[in-house]
Design a protein around this motif. Structure first.
Motif, PDB file in Angstrom:
ATOM      1  N   PRO A 165      -1.599 -21.973  17.909  1.00 55.02           N
ATOM      2  CA  PRO A 165      -1.100 -20.826  18.732  1.00 55.02           C
ATOM      3  C   PRO A 165      -0.800 -19.272  17.608  1.00 55.02           C
ATOM      4  CG  PRO A 165       1.001 -22.571  18.220  1.00 55.02           C
ATOM      5  CD  PRO A 165      -0.826 -23.343  17.783  1.00 55.02           C
ATOM      6  N   MET A 166      -1.023 -19.995  16.558  1.00 56.63           N
ATOM      7  CA  MET A 166      -0.888 -18.634  15.636  1.00 56.63           C
ATOM      8  C   MET A 166      -2.695 -17.558  15.076  1.00 56.63           C
ATOM      9  SD  MET A 166       2.718 -18.554  15.248  1.00 56.63           S
ATOM     10  CE  MET A 166       2.903 -16.611  13.838  1.00 56.63           C
ATOM     11  N   ASP A 167      -3.244 -18.489  15.465  1.00 52.97           N
ATOM     12  CA  ASP A 167      -4.432 -18.490  15.366  1.00 52.97           C
ATOM     13  C   ASP A 167      -5.499 -18.760  16.477  1.00 52.97           C
ATOM     14  OD1 ASP A 167      -6.650 -17.245  14.370  1.00 52.97           O
ATOM     15  OD2 ASP A 167      -7.456 -18.501  12.868  1.00 52.97           O
ATOM     16  N   LEU A 168      -5.755 -18.616  17.177  1.00 56.28           N
ATOM     17  CA  LEU A 168      -6.428 -18.917  19.124  1.00 56.28           C
ATOM     18  C   LEU A 168      -7.719 -18.595  18.647  1.00 56.28           C
ATOM     19  CD1 LEU A 168      -4.187 -17.509  21.875  1.00 56.28           C
ATOM     20  CD2 LEU A 168      -4.174 -19.939  21.335  1.00 56.28           C
ATOM     21  N   GLY A 169      -8.377 -17.503  17.594  1.00 57.24           N
ATOM     22  CA  GLY A 169      -9.780 -17.336  17.592  1.00 57.24           C
ATOM     23  C   GLY A 169      -9.906 -18.420  16.176  1.00 57.24           C
ATOM     24  N   LYS A 170      -9.367 -19.637  15.876  1.00 59.75           N
ATOM     25  CA  LYS A 170      -9.546 -20.305  14.906  1.00 59.75           C
ATOM     26  C   LYS A 170     -11.179 -20.986  15.306  1.00 59.75           C
ATOM     27  CE  LYS A 170      -6.837 -22.388  12.556  1.00 59.75           C
ATOM     28  NZ  LYS A 170      -5.605 -23.124  11.878  1.00 59.75           N
ATOM     29  N   ASP A 171     -11.664 -21.531  13.787  1.00 60.93           N
ATOM     30  CA  ASP A 171     -12.980 -21.931  14.297  1.00 60.93           C
ATOM     31  C   ASP A 171     -12.815 -23.588  14.030  1.00 60.93           C
ATOM     32  OD1 ASP A 171     -15.654 -23.178  15.369  1.00 60.93           O
ATOM     33  OD2 ASP A 171     -16.960 -22.059  13.701  1.00 60.93           O
ATOM     34  N   VAL A 172     -13.218 -24.284  14.534  1.00 60.12           N
ATOM     35  CA  VAL A 172     -12.525 -25.798  13.845  1.00 60.12           C
ATOM     36  C   VAL A 172     -14.417 -26.676  13.714  1.00 60.12           C
ATOM     37  CG1 VAL A 172     -10.545 -26.222  15.377  1.00 60.12           C
ATOM     38  CG2 VAL A 172     -12.856 -26.651  16.148  1.00 60.12           C
ATOM     39  N   SER A 173     -15.336 -25.621  14.155  1.00 64.63           N
ATOM     40  CA  SER A 173     -16.600 -26.263  13.864  1.00 64.63           C
ATOM     41  C   SER A 173     -17.555 -26.401  12.975  1.00 64.63           C
ATOM     42  CB  SER A 173     -18.180 -25.383  14.426  1.00 64.63           C
ATOM     43  OG  SER A 173     -17.722 -24.053  13.946  1.00 64.63           O
ATOM     44  N   GLY A 174     -16.458 -26.272  11.944  1.00 61.05           N
ATOM     45  CA  GLY A 174     -17.097 -26.541   9.850  1.00 61.05           C
ATOM     46  C   GLY A 174     -18.018 -25.817  10.079  1.00 61.05           C
ATOM     47  N   THR A 175     -17.924 -24.497  10.821  1.00 65.65           N
ATOM     48  CA  THR A 175     -19.805 -23.241  10.137  1.00 65.65           C
ATOM     49  C   THR A 175     -18.618 -21.941   9.604  1.00 65.65           C
ATOM     50  OG1 THR A 175     -19.549 -22.529  12.598  1.00 65.65           O
ATOM     51  CG2 THR A 175     -21.187 -24.060  11.822  1.00 65.65           C
ATOM     52  N   GLY A 176     -16.743 -22.016  10.033  1.00 69.44           N
ATOM     53  CA  GLY A 176     -16.358 -20.638   9.795  1.00 69.44           C
ATOM     54  C   GLY A 176     -16.745 -19.682  10.204  1.00 69.44           C
ATOM     55  N   ASN A 177     -16.957 -19.671  11.825  1.00 69.01           N
ATOM     56  CA  ASN A 177     -17.277 -18.650  12.511  1.00 69.01           C
ATOM     57  C   ASN A 177     -15.601 -18.428  13.184  1.00 69.01           C
ATOM     58  OD1 ASN A 177     -20.009 -17.798  11.619  1.00 69.01           O
ATOM     59  ND2 ASN A 177     -20.907 -19.753  13.202  1.00 69.01           N
ATOM     60  N   HIS A 178     -14.997 -17.500  12.308  1.00 66.32           N
ATOM     61  CA  HIS A 178     -13.467 -17.613  12.712  1.00 66.32           C
ATOM     62  C   HIS A 178     -13.704 -16.260  14.163  1.00 66.32           C
ATOM     63  CE1 HIS A 178     -11.910 -20.832  10.966  1.00 66.32           C
ATOM     64  NE2 HIS A 178     -12.887 -20.352  10.209  1.00 66.32           N
ATOM     65  N   PHE A 179     -12.994 -16.211  14.846  1.00 69.03           N
ATOM     66  CA  PHE A 179     -12.547 -14.521  16.075  1.00 69.03           C
ATOM     67  C   PHE A 179     -11.538 -14.229  15.373  1.00 69.03           C
ATOM     68  CE2 PHE A 179     -16.066 -16.466  17.763  1.00 69.03           C
ATOM     69  CZ  PHE A 179     -17.207 -16.125  18.622  1.00 69.03           C
ATOM     70  N   THR A 180     -11.875 -12.812  16.223  1.00 70.06           N
ATOM     71  CA  THR A 180     -10.177 -11.901  15.516  1.00 70.06           C
ATOM     72  C   THR A 180      -9.732 -12.223  17.155  1.00 70.06           C
ATOM     73  OG1 THR A 180     -10.812 -11.195  13.725  1.00 70.06           O
ATOM     74  CG2 THR A 180      -8.992  -9.955  14.612  1.00 70.06           C
ATOM     75  N   ALA A 181      -8.514 -12.356  17.358  1.00 70.13           N
ATOM     76  CA  ALA A 181      -7.335 -11.539  18.149  1.00 70.13           C
ATOM     77  C   ALA A 181      -7.204 -10.772  18.728  1.00 70.13           C
ATOM     78  CB  ALA A 181      -7.036 -13.117  18.850  1.00 70.13           C
ATOM     79  N   THR A 182      -7.041 -10.304  19.935  1.00 68.38           N
ATOM     80  CA  THR A 182      -6.947  -8.787  20.668  1.00 68.38           C
ATOM     81  C   THR A 182      -5.896  -8.956  21.942  1.00 68.38           C
ATOM     82  OG1 THR A 182      -8.474  -7.151  19.278  1.00 68.38           O
ATOM     83  CG2 THR A 182      -7.106  -6.912  21.152  1.00 68.38           C
ATOM     84  N   GLY A 183      -5.112  -8.797  21.633  1.00 68.12           N
ATOM     85  CA  GLY A 183      -3.406  -8.832  23.357  1.00 68.12           C
ATOM     86  C   GLY A 183      -3.755 -10.781  23.397  1.00 68.12           C
ATOM     87  N   LEU A 184      -3.981 -11.193  22.453  1.00 66.04           N
ATOM     88  CA  LEU A 184      -3.516 -12.120  22.746  1.00 66.04           C
ATOM     89  C   LEU A 184      -2.476 -14.061  21.439  1.00 66.04           C
ATOM     90  CD1 LEU A 184      -6.899 -14.151  22.892  1.00 66.04           C
ATOM     91  CD2 LEU A 184      -5.562 -13.754  24.614  1.00 66.04           C
TER      92      LEU A 184
END
Length: 736
Positions: free
Chosen positions: A219-238
């Motif tokens: 819940p603290m990082d809703l853009g966390k990528d769990v694929s293993g590629t490291g393509n994490h997203f940044t949340a705005t308004g979440l």
């Protein structure tokens, strides 16, 4: 044959709901973004589970790429799912998806180097490839904006409105053309269920360079990528409040935007937000707003509501009401803002503490005893009250009936011992896990026989209703009680006639009669106490009531009285006033004949007024999550009446009782997408019609009228009876 043998108990738990999904993310103005490096511009796949919150005329971006001056991505537009790229619309689903109560699995895949243009962009809903329309041709080897070194967004784009939906298990595969079985499967009962992606955490080899997998578990990082590629997203308004436990394996009951308010003055407006868990009233008397799920007939159930705003006095806070009511004089229990409790528009308990802002109101329902009681802030409020009637119950809304309005929000955080919240995981296990085992539909061409029926009609009592769709022809109805080579015609009346149809172990051999040739529709019912269906024959003498046993397993809710020696076919429906009946053949308003039909749990009686002769009676009782015999009131609006059910319907017969129109037969087999506009009328011999003025959506929790001019949505038709049978039980129902 025992009921257990008829429908064996599943080996483990209830049915097969698939791999659990613990979390989702509510997109309601917020979004996720990441600047991607260069990837594959010809091939990619996106899969996610969606529960749509808002459906309107705005283009709402599910996922988008290369933000700029044109729309690029997968878009929801007025219920259609579209693929936009390079400023053009390339594909749009033929059907619309306007269901706000259920979840759907969406796989969008693109591969521009395929030889067949129609295969270069595809949408698969719940594992099934859906029909699409081409707006602009996607050229061979076309380079998409997906795969450019640019910003990708989820739930937003630079040109479109924010997405309004719950989203779970979002997977993007770069350079990979996915199969639906990578993300789901059809279980033993024909239901599409979640399958965990086997490549989770394996990085580029499973997802491609720009691939990612968002499970929204942090819940603290809703853009966390769990694929293993490291393509994490940044949340705005979440925020942490956007993580929810409303998921495909734990669908929550929310307020229902598809249902018009009941009993208001027609001037007020409800506004929905927070994923339809919050509702606000306008400055007018708006009426009762229902939740999406019917209260089950067994168990004990609770709904909790947090009062957020009271701008004035008056009105009520919460309600419990009976399905089918059209006003406050019906079976309704209200907790008023004054603290008083009303039943059917009359105060029965007063002098209680008034409701205040930030109060938590809990409404407890015992449906088997039809008792309701309230708690406010964890303490009992008043004493239990009873609600009359025998119909299904629903939890109702906030409406402060005041010039300044108010708001309230559903609260799932404080369950009570012995009572459950309305969620799909809490719903009872349906008696019939696969409705196709007891009601099914077949579409055939060139006079083909039916050889694949799920049961053997030479062993199990069976009714079949057949109609040619391509030419003028009568409906024919046959059953195994009367035997082979006999039928009656719902188009004309009950007179028994010779027919070429015979029953076989696999279904029916239709023979040479022209009524069974061409493109044909067959509805099949299998009799069993479990399915609530039986076929009874009676020899009756006028002047004296005739009573015979039946085996539907309870009191009869719906019946056809078929005079085999000729005459009108009467329809009994539990929603009609005592003594009233409809006519299956032709079209007419409801007639009245006191005492013409009655039943107990074991017997049925036809009245003394009925003419002497032989009668065949197909009879039904409602079975939870399988069949329903209910009614609704029309409203003459494009945002038409809603008929709540506890299943996704497969077929429905609809007939207003107050206008001389015929019955309408609608089903999902002839119309795999919404809205359904192709109708047949059991009381006429017409060909299949496509009539947009009678359009209706079959959704995961009922029927939604979509036309202001439909004969099944007009006012002042306050009793529009429905007979409906399930495609999927409500516990497992998906968007279609």
């Amino acid at each position: 044959m025992t009921l257990i043998f008829d429908n064996p108990t599943p080996a483990i738990g209830c049915g097969d709901p698939g791999d659990p999904i613990p979390f989702s993310c509510l997109f309601a103005g917020g979004s996720l973004a990441r600047v991607m490096g260069a990837g594959d511009r010809k091939t990619c796949s996106v899969h996610t589970w969606l529960k749509i919150v808002t459906i309107d005329g705005a283009r709402r971006a599910i996922i988008s790429a290369n933000q700029g001056s044109t729309t690029r991505g997968a878009i929801l537009y007025d219920g259609n799912i579209e693929f936009h790229d390079n400023g053009s619309v390339y594909r749009s689903t033929s059907g619309t998806y306007k269901d706000t109560a259920g979840w759907m699995s969406l796989l969008w895949r693109k591969k521009s180097d395929l030889a067949i243009e129609a295969e270069r962009v595809e949408f698969l809903i719940n594992g099934i490839l859906v029909s699409t329309e081409t707006a602009t041709t996607l050229e061979l080897n076309a380079q998409s904006q997906f795969g450019t070194a640019s910003e990708m967004r989820i739930g937003d784009s630079s040109q479109d409105s924010p997405f309004q939906a719950y989203m779970a298990e979002l997977v993007f595969l770069d350079g990979i053309y996915a199969d639906p079985t990578d993300f789901g499967r059809f279980n033993t009962y024909g239901q599409w269920v979640n399958k965990s992606f086997v490549g989770k955490g394996q990085g580029v080899v499973a997802y491609g360079t720009n691939g990612f997998h968002l499970d929204f578990a942090d819940p603290m990082d809703l853009g966390k990528d769990v694929s293993g590629t490291g393509n994490h997203f940044t949340a705005t308004g979440l925020t942490i409040d956007n993580q929810t436990t409303d998921t495909p394996t734990n669908n929550l009951s929310t307020f229902n935007p598809l249902a018009r308010p009941i009993g208001g003055n027609g001037l007020g407006v409800f506004s929905f937000d927070k994923g339809n868990t919050r509702v606000s009233t306008s400055t007018q008397f708006t009426g009762i707003m229902s939740q999406t799920m019917l209260i089950p007939t067994t168990g004990r159930w609770v709904s909790a509501c947090h009062v957020e705003n009271i701008a004035g006095a008056g009105g009520w806070a919460v309600a419990v009401f009976e399905q089918g009511i059209t006003g406050f004089g019906g079976n309704v229990v209200l907790l008023e803002m004054s603290g008083s409790i009303s039943v059917s528009n009359a105060v029965v308990q007063s002098g209680l503490a008034a409701i205040a802002v930030d109060d938590i109101i809990e409404t407890f329902v015992d449906p088997e005893n039809r008792q309701i009681h309230f708690h406010v802030n964890g303490n009992p409020h008043g004493t239990p009250v009873s609600i009359a009637g025998s119909g299904r119950l629903l939890f109702g809304s906030i409406d402060f009936r005041d010039s300044a309005g108010g708001s309230g929000r559903l609260d799932y955080s404080t369950p009570r011992d012995g009572y459950r919240f309305l969620t799909s995981s809490n719903l009872p296990c349906p008696d019939i896990l696969n409705p196709d085992d007891y009601f099914t539909v077949r579409l055939t061409g060139a006079g083909a026989d039916v050889t694949d029926l799920p049961w053997d009609p030479t062993i199990h009592k069976t009714l079949v209703m057949s109609k040619r769709r391509d030419v003028l022809s009568d409906w024919r109805v046959s059953d195994t009680v009367r035997g082979n080579n006999l039928a009656w015609r719902s188009t004309i009346g009950g007179l028994e006639i010779p027919a070429s149809l015979t029953f076989t172990p696999g279904g029916i051999d239709v023979g040479a009669d022209t009524e069974y040739q061409g493109w044909r529709l067959d509805y099949f019912w299998r009799a069993s106490p479990k399915s609530g269906f039986d076929i009874v024959e009676i020899d009756h003498v006028t002047g004296t009531p005739t009573t015979v046993p039946h085996a539907v397993g309870g009191v009869i809710d719906y019946a056809w009285l078929v005079p085999l020696d000729g005459g009108d076919i009467r329809v009994f429906h539990r929603s009609l006033p005592a003594g009233q009946f409809l006519r299956l053949n032709g079209g007419s308003v409801a007639g009245t004949d006191a005492g013409w039909f009655a039943s107990t749990a074991i017997n049925l009686t036809i009245g003394a007024s009925m003419p002497t002769g032989r009668y065949s009676l197909p009879v039904w009782r409602a079975v939870s999550q399988f069949s329903a015999f209910v009614s609704y009131g029309g409203n003459s609006l494009v945002d038409g009446a809603f008929c709540p059910l506890d299943f996704l319907p497969r077929m429905a017969l609809i007939k207003t009782s107050q206008a001389p129109n015929p019955h309408y037969a609608l089903d999902t087999d002839r119309a795999p997408g919404n809205p359904i506009t192709n109708e047949l009328q059991p009381g006429t011999n017409g060909t299949e019609n496509t009539i947009t003025i009678d359009s209706v959506d079959f959704v995961s929790n009922g029927l939604k009228q979509r036309s202001s001019t439909s004969e099944n949505n007009t006012t002042p038709n306050t009793i529009i009876p429905v007979a409906a049978w399930a495609k999927t039980p409500g516990k497992f129902a998906r968007v279609r």
